[in-house]
Enzyme design. Structure first.
Site, PDB file in Angstrom:
ATOM      1  N   ASP A 114       2.647   4.250  -6.933  1.00  0.00           N
ATOM      2  CA  ASP A 114       3.411   5.428  -6.529  1.00  0.00           C
ATOM      3  C   ASP A 114       4.157   6.040  -7.706  1.00  0.00           C
ATOM      4  O   ASP A 114       5.356   5.843  -7.883  1.00  0.00           O
ATOM      5  CB  ASP A 114       4.376   5.048  -5.405  1.00  0.00           C
ATOM      6  CG  ASP A 114       3.620   4.574  -4.170  1.00  0.00           C
ATOM      7  OD1 ASP A 114       2.392   4.813  -4.093  1.00  0.00           O
ATOM      8  OD2 ASP A 114       4.236   3.968  -3.285  1.00  0.00           O
ATOM      9  N   ASP A 162      -3.726  -0.998   0.409  1.00  0.00           N
ATOM     10  CA  ASP A 162      -2.422  -0.685  -0.181  1.00  0.00           C
ATOM     11  C   ASP A 162      -1.454  -1.810   0.225  1.00  0.00           C
ATOM     12  O   ASP A 162      -1.796  -2.665   1.048  1.00  0.00           O
ATOM     13  CB  ASP A 162      -1.970   0.671   0.390  1.00  0.00           C
ATOM     14  CG  ASP A 162      -0.839   1.306  -0.410  1.00  0.00           C
ATOM     15  OD1 ASP A 162      -0.352   0.691  -1.383  1.00  0.00           O
ATOM     16  OD2 ASP A 162      -0.426   2.417  -0.044  1.00  0.00           O
TER      17      ASP A 162
END
Ligand code: NAG
Length: 944
Positions: free
Chosen positions: A619, A544
């Site tokens: 996200d 990430d």
């Protein structure tokens, strides 16, 4: 929508919940959040106007190209044409290289003839130096030259004044380059207002050609703001190399639909950008991204496809710097009626789309892919950057993630919950909190004290785990990883030569230079079982924050003047995440001695990232529009080679209603990467927490995914072999059906399954478009037959997942769903044979061990299943491959069949037997019970 205050406060709360031990970080965070430096809204990200090079380039107007081709410099070998271009305003010369590549591609490279220093050329993305084909000169005069390209009737016309290229087939122009005169190439230059480097000065003076150029340069070049430094918010970007942007325009006659250039949260069909910002490609960690706009997101694939009913083409702009893409069209804004009126009145011009690419640095290196079919463009692009990594079968199953599963007991309880509620899953995920203070490759000593015990418990259930490993490394002299990277000099440097440091989850962090192959090899070695303590073979990895995310950096990322060896971060920003995933995947391969296929998920990506694993759309939020946009976002990625794509099921931020959550599971079950994920602040949302009815609905969606895994696996094998997308827009299979060109609320999985998920709140029905005049489609749940091409209104309830199988196809399923995909390995198959109106069908069955690279050693079964003349047969597609399976064929459903009087099975050893069958006359479904042959064997079934 979202309030101005909500996010900073949310982020403070978020920090506060896990940073008790990190008071200093929290303080900094408070400062950062309150001053508004991090996060939130559009104001934190540049518009084209706020990006000096984009503003400069966009100010150029069409039709004034200063570039002229110097035909007397033309050199043509068998496979390479070179030609100098001159900018008549400043006399700077460029070198054009033109190549005809195998498979209908043309490569156009433009660099400065004599740059002050080398300009960045993107390494490691192309899988090889692309093989060339011969070109020949057809004609030449003072206006230009005509070249014949390869064996086809394709030609390129090079016009000299102004310079332009026209790529033709027969009499048709497929694409023109610099036809609007927007080629721009900012040559490297010495800064005039400061002390110049005397060495370089001397060298230049020694060269009389340069002196002449200098004289002109002095006059012509006005120094504009932002050429030698630029400030955005509180961040200043020193630009030691000055202006270095490159730009080029492409015209696409006859084209009204262009696609690709992910990642954007926008429709599948790209919009024109007149009057707004261009689409931006600059990998960024955008907090709570907004939908339907051209802002940059986490990944960048600079590939655009153009399509009309006759042809599909593509443009691959190989540049890893910040890039903006403008799209305009002469039919934009015209209604269908307006276009018709033009046509009737004879005033219609040929529709045309014009595209312009602008990058901050590097060179122009473009691959023009000429199709003509969509599949040809996929193959052409795959021949340049490689195909989708073939994932372990289990990675195609369901993934359960949240930020965070708190401790080992929590993991065990969630794992047990799936068994209690009879919902299969394959992977449970751990986010950043599993580490010892955000030190990756470590475990929290209290919450995850015995990781191997935990992993063994999961392994005993034939399940797996993913733990996050991010590229920001805590600056902490007690942390082995940091000490090694620092002592080996592997960190990215700041402009002053020290290690670059920025704020991220661990507080102060360094960023390893993944562009350095030595660094990558070292990183890969850290995944060895004896280096990564507590790891086991069922632990996989998630990268990430690899844009990279730098909380206190400009636009939440790294300063462009940070240094990677000889290059600035500016030159290669969009490649950073690609390299992080590459090194991580390599680590997982190496730890198994090259035997096991890796699984690595990445948030940031570039062209070629498909070779290293899966991506997700970052996200997102628990909103209906975010559910809807997951479809075009993954379709766009699939078109440019990245098949293994998914969106966080349920939405990452905010809390989904149970209706949204159910609908998201139903949609995600039919998208390539199927993972639920949730923000730390959100209430728990394991599938059984919303009452028995919703649990049952989610269970059913997940079970449908598991039953279909043989088909998904076979499609991924194909994607690995060919580069063709797994999840496809309809136009890819129906390229002449203009009704499909802008469709992005439904999609195909492979060729044969059409999915129109329910993505509207409170939906009572959907309208699915079933394409293909003369074709039929079967509802996979009821087996009802529908004709194409039609808009079919389908009433829906909460349990509906509208999915249709194409008549003419055969799809294998495993319908005895168990705890995990691995538990189903030896289970029998059911074949769904959906007959075309001509009573034929074709399909495949691919089987291997599901997790090693042994398929490369021909250890697999690949069969063609085909139905014609009332005979269904299984034929070996890979006679030289060897693999044995325990799985057998337990049932065959023939949809659209008529009732036979008898059914005979013939096996390879000459045996014949009669099969029992049922016939459902209302739906015309013939079911053959327990035919019982091995899935790897030759057999035929004859209906009489
Ligand atoms: C190249 O283009 C020609 C003409 O459009 C087409 O017939 C041929 O199939 C293409 N070849 C490849 C490899 O795409």
């Amino acid at each position: 929508m979202r309030s101005e205050w909500a996010e900073p406060i949310q982020s403070i709360i978020k920090m506060a919940t896990f940073t008790e031990r990190m008071a200093p970080v929290l303080l900094l965070w408070l400062a950062v959040c309150l001053s508004g430096t991090w996060a939130v809204d559009r104001g934190n990200f540049k518009t084209c106007d706020q990006s000096a090079f984009c503003k400069r380039q966009r100010a150029l107007k069409p039709g004034q190209s200063p570039y002229r081709a110097l035909l007397e410099t033309l050199e043509l070998t068998n496979t390479r044409l070179t030609l100098q271009l001159i900018n008549d305003n400043n006399k700077v010369r460029l070198l054009l290289e033109l190549y005809r590549l195998q498979g209908n591609m043309t490569r156009v490279k433009i660099n400065e003839l004599k740059p002050l220093k080398p300009r960045y050329e993107v390494p490691d993305v192309l899988i090889q130096e692309p093989p060339t084909e011969p070109m020949s000169l057809l004609s030449q005069d003072e206006n230009g030259v005509v070249l014949s390209l390869g064996a086809e009737s394709q030609r390129v016309i090079v016009s000299a004044r102004p310079f332009r290229l026209d790529i033709m087939e027969g009499r048709e122009v497929l694409m023109s380059v610099n036809s609007r005169g927007l080629l721009a190439f900012e040559h490297l230059r010495m800064r005039k207002d400061t002390q110049a480097d005397p060495e370089a000065e001397k060298k230049e003076e020694a060269d009389p050609a340069n002196q002449a150029e200098e004289a002109v340069n002095e006059e012509e070049e006005k120094v504009e703001d932002g050429m030698w430094e630029e400030t955005f918010k509180s961040h200043s970007d020193s630009k030691p190399n000055g202006p270095s942007a490159v730009s080029l325009d492409f015209s696409l006659p006859g084209v009204e639909h262009v696609y690709g250039i992910p990642e954007h949260a926008d429709t599948l069909k790209l919009k024109t950008t007149d009057g707004g910002d261009p689409y931006r490609l600059y990998n960024l960690d955008v907090f709570q991204y907004e939908l339907y706009n051209p802002m940059a997101l986490y990944g960048a694939v600079p590939v655009m496809l153009a399509h009309n009913a006759q042809r599909t083409t593509g443009i691959f702009w190989l540049n890893a710097a910040e890039t903006w893409v403008d799209i305009s069209s002469n039919t934009a804004g015209k209604t269908v009626f307006g276009k018709m009126l033009d046509y009737v009145q004879g005033s219609s011009e040929t529709p045309q789309t014009d595209v312009r690419w602008i990058s901050e640095s590097g060179i122009i290196d473009v691959f023009v892919m000429l199709g003509p079919k969509p599949q040809d463009v996929f193959s052409q692009y795959a021949s340049l950057t490689g195909t989708q990594a073939f994932p372990p079968l289990s990675a195609l199953a369901y993934h359960q993630c949240r930020w965070n599963y708190n401790d080992q007991e929590d993991v065990q309880a969630v794992d047990a919950g799936f068994d209690q509620h009879d919902i299969p899953y394959d992977f449970i995920w751990l986010d950043i909190e599993h580490t010892d203070g955000k030190r990756y490759f470590t475990w929290d000593p209290h919450k995850f004290a015995t990781p191997r015990d935990m992993l063994q418990g999961i392994m005993d259930k034939k399940r797996k785990m993913v733990a996050i490993v991010d590229p920001h490394i805590k600056v902490d002299s007690n942390y082995k990883i940091h000490n090694e990277i620092r002592s080996r000099g592997y960190y990215i440097k700041n402009k002053d030569g020290g290690d670059y440091e920025g704020w991220c989850w661990p507080g102060n962090a360094g960023y390893p230079d993944f562009t350095n192959p030595e660094m990558r090899a070292w990183w890969a070695s850290m995944f060895a079982y004896d280096q990564y303590e507590g790891s086991m073979e069922n632990l996989y990895t998630w990268n990430d924050m690899n844009e990279p995310s730098v909380f206190n950096g400009p636009e939440v990322t790294m300063h462009k003047d940070a240094v990677h060896g000889a290059w600035e971060h500016r030159d290669l920003h969009n490649l950073y995440g690609f390299y992080v995933q590459m090194a991580t995947a390599e680590g997982l391969v190496q730890r198994s001695g090259g035997v096991e296929r890796p699984f690595v998920l990445t948030r940031a990506f570039f062209a070629g990232s498909q070779r290293y694993g899966a991506v997700w759309t970052g996200d997102n939020a628990a909103e209906w529009d975010h559910l809807k946009i997951s479809i075009p976002m993954c379709l766009s990625l699939g078109l440019v080679g990245v098949s293994f794509c998914g969106a966080d099921v349920g939405g990452f931020f905010k809390t989904p209603s149970s209706e949204l959550l159910v609908r998201w599971y139903q949609t995600g079950a039919y998208q390539p990467f199927f993972r639920a994920h949730a923000h730390l602040d959100t209430p728990r949302r394991e599938p059984w927490l919303f009452g028995p009815e919703n649990t049952a609905l989610i269970r059913e969606a997940v079970r449908q995914r598991y039953a279909l895994l043989p088909y998904w696996y076979q499609l991924f094998y194909h994607a690995y072999r060919t580069g063709h997308p797994v999840m496809r827009p309809l136009w890819v299979e129906y390229p002449q059906d203009t009704a499909t060109f802008a469709m992005d609320d439904q999609f195909l999985i492979g060729r044969d399954l059409l999915v129109h998920p329910v993505t509207e709140e409170g939906a009572r029905g959907i309208t699915a478009y079933l394409p293909g005049k003369g074709e039929v489609w079967f509802d996979v749940h009821t087996f009802q037959k529908h004709n194409g091409a039609q808009n079919l209104y389908v009433p829906v309830t909460m349990s509906s997942i509208p999915v249709y199988q194409r008549g003419g196809s055969i799809i294998p399923r495993k319908i005895r769903v168990r705890r995990s995909s691995t538990c189903m390995e030896h289970d029998p198959y059911t074949l769904y044979v959906a007959l075309s109106p001509q009573r034929t069908a074709e399909g495949e069955l691919y089987i291997d061990d599901g997790h090693t690279f042994n398929f490369n050693k021909k250890e697999f079964i690949h069969r063609r299943l085909s139905f014609a003349n009332n005979v269904l047969s299984s034929i070996n597609l890979a006679p030289d491959a060897q693999f044995s399976t325990q799985s057998w064929i337990e049932r065959i459903l023939i949809l659209g069949a008529s009732k036979p009087s008898k059914v005979t099975l013939k096996t390879a050893d000459g045996q014949e037997s009669q099969l029992e069958f049922d016939f459902d006359a209302s739906m015309s479904v013939l079911t053959l019970r327990k035919p019982g042959m091995n899935a790897g064997a030759d057999w035929t079934v004859v209906l009489q």
